[in-house]
Design a protein around this motif. Structure first.
Motif, mmCIF file in Angstrom:
data_model
loop_
_atom_site.group_PDB
_atom_site.id
_atom_site.type_symbol
_atom_site.label_atom_id
_atom_site.label_comp_id
_atom_site.label_asym_id
_atom_site.label_seq_id
_atom_site.Cartn_x
_atom_site.Cartn_y
_atom_site.Cartn_z
ATOM 1 N N HIS A 45 0.830 -1.216 0.000
ATOM 2 C CA HIS A 45 0.000 0.000 0.000
ATOM 3 C C HIS A 45 0.865 1.268 0.000
ATOM 4 O O HIS A 45 0.598 2.203 -0.754
ATOM 5 N N TYR A 60 1.880 -7.328 -3.270
ATOM 6 C CA TYR A 60 0.511 -7.868 -3.231
ATOM 7 C C TYR A 60 0.480 -9.322 -3.691
ATOM 8 O O TYR A 60 -0.241 -10.148 -3.125
ATOM 9 N N ASP A 70 -10.505 -10.801 4.145
ATOM 10 C CA ASP A 70 -10.138 -9.399 4.328
ATOM 11 C C ASP A 70 -8.803 -9.093 3.654
ATOM 12 O O ASP A 70 -8.662 -8.072 2.978
ATOM 13 N N GLN A 74 -8.018 -6.706 0.309
ATOM 14 C CA GLN A 74 -6.987 -5.671 0.248
ATOM 15 C C GLN A 74 -6.026 -5.906 -0.915
ATOM 16 O O GLN A 74 -5.608 -4.959 -1.587
ATOM 17 N N LYS A 110 -15.895 2.672 1.447
ATOM 18 C CA LYS A 110 -14.932 1.762 0.839
ATOM 19 C C LYS A 110 -15.527 1.108 -0.411
ATOM 20 O O LYS A 110 -14.874 1.040 -1.452
#
Length: 168
Positions: A45, A60, A70, A74, A110
């Motif tokens: 991130h 990633y 979760d 992301q 979000k």
């Protein structure tokens, strides 16, 4: 090092945040493997925020092995944003759609940001009807939650949609 990394990121000192998170990562790999994948996501991130999208994608990809929804959310949303920034919209759409499927609550900022990003990449692929459907849903959700920021965000994307569709 964890607290130092969090503090550095909170004051937008991303170089220090990366440095400390990488130190934490070395520790977690052997001692606390459950947190290792979360730290990889943090590093990815921060790399995205600082414009290092290729590096972010590599981090990633290391987390794609996770079974945690979760974390996968992301990873997929992060990879989608990176690919969109890199103007690789086909890959952006692929990953953003995966993230949308993992989203449980639709009435959140979000979710609206995620779907607006998906719609944006769809515009670049000339998939105007799909983008319009997404933006209309986002606008309804933003108004339903009485969120003026997300309403404005969605109006912006609808304007971009009109600009591209009508070739101004």
């Amino acid at each position: 090092f964890q607290k130092s990394a969090e503090h550095a990121e909170s004051i937008y000192d991303y170089d220090s945040a990366l440095k400390y998170n990488k130190m934490v990562l070395k520790y977690e790999k052997d001692v606390y493997p459950e947190a290792y994948l979360k730290t990889l996501v943090k590093i990815a991130h921060i790399n995205h925020i600082t414009g290092n999208n290729t590096v972010a994608i590599e981090y990633y990809k290391k987390v794609k092995i996770s079974k945690t929804k979760d974390l996968l959310y992301q990873v997929f949303s992060g990879m989608g944003r990176c690919y969109s920034t890199m103007e690789e919209h086909t890959l952006a759409v692929e990953y953003l759609k995966k993230a949308v499927k993992l989203t449980k609550q639709k009435e959140t900022n979000k979710y609206i940001k995620l779907t607006n990003g998906l719609g944006y990449s769809l515009i670049y692929l000339n998939k105007f009807e799909e983008a319009a459907t997404i933006f209309n849903e986002s606008l309804l959700l933003a108004k339903k939650t009485n969120n003026t920021e997300m309403t404005a965000d969605t109006y912006y994307y609808q304007a971009v949609y009109e600009w591209f569709k009508n070739d101004f």
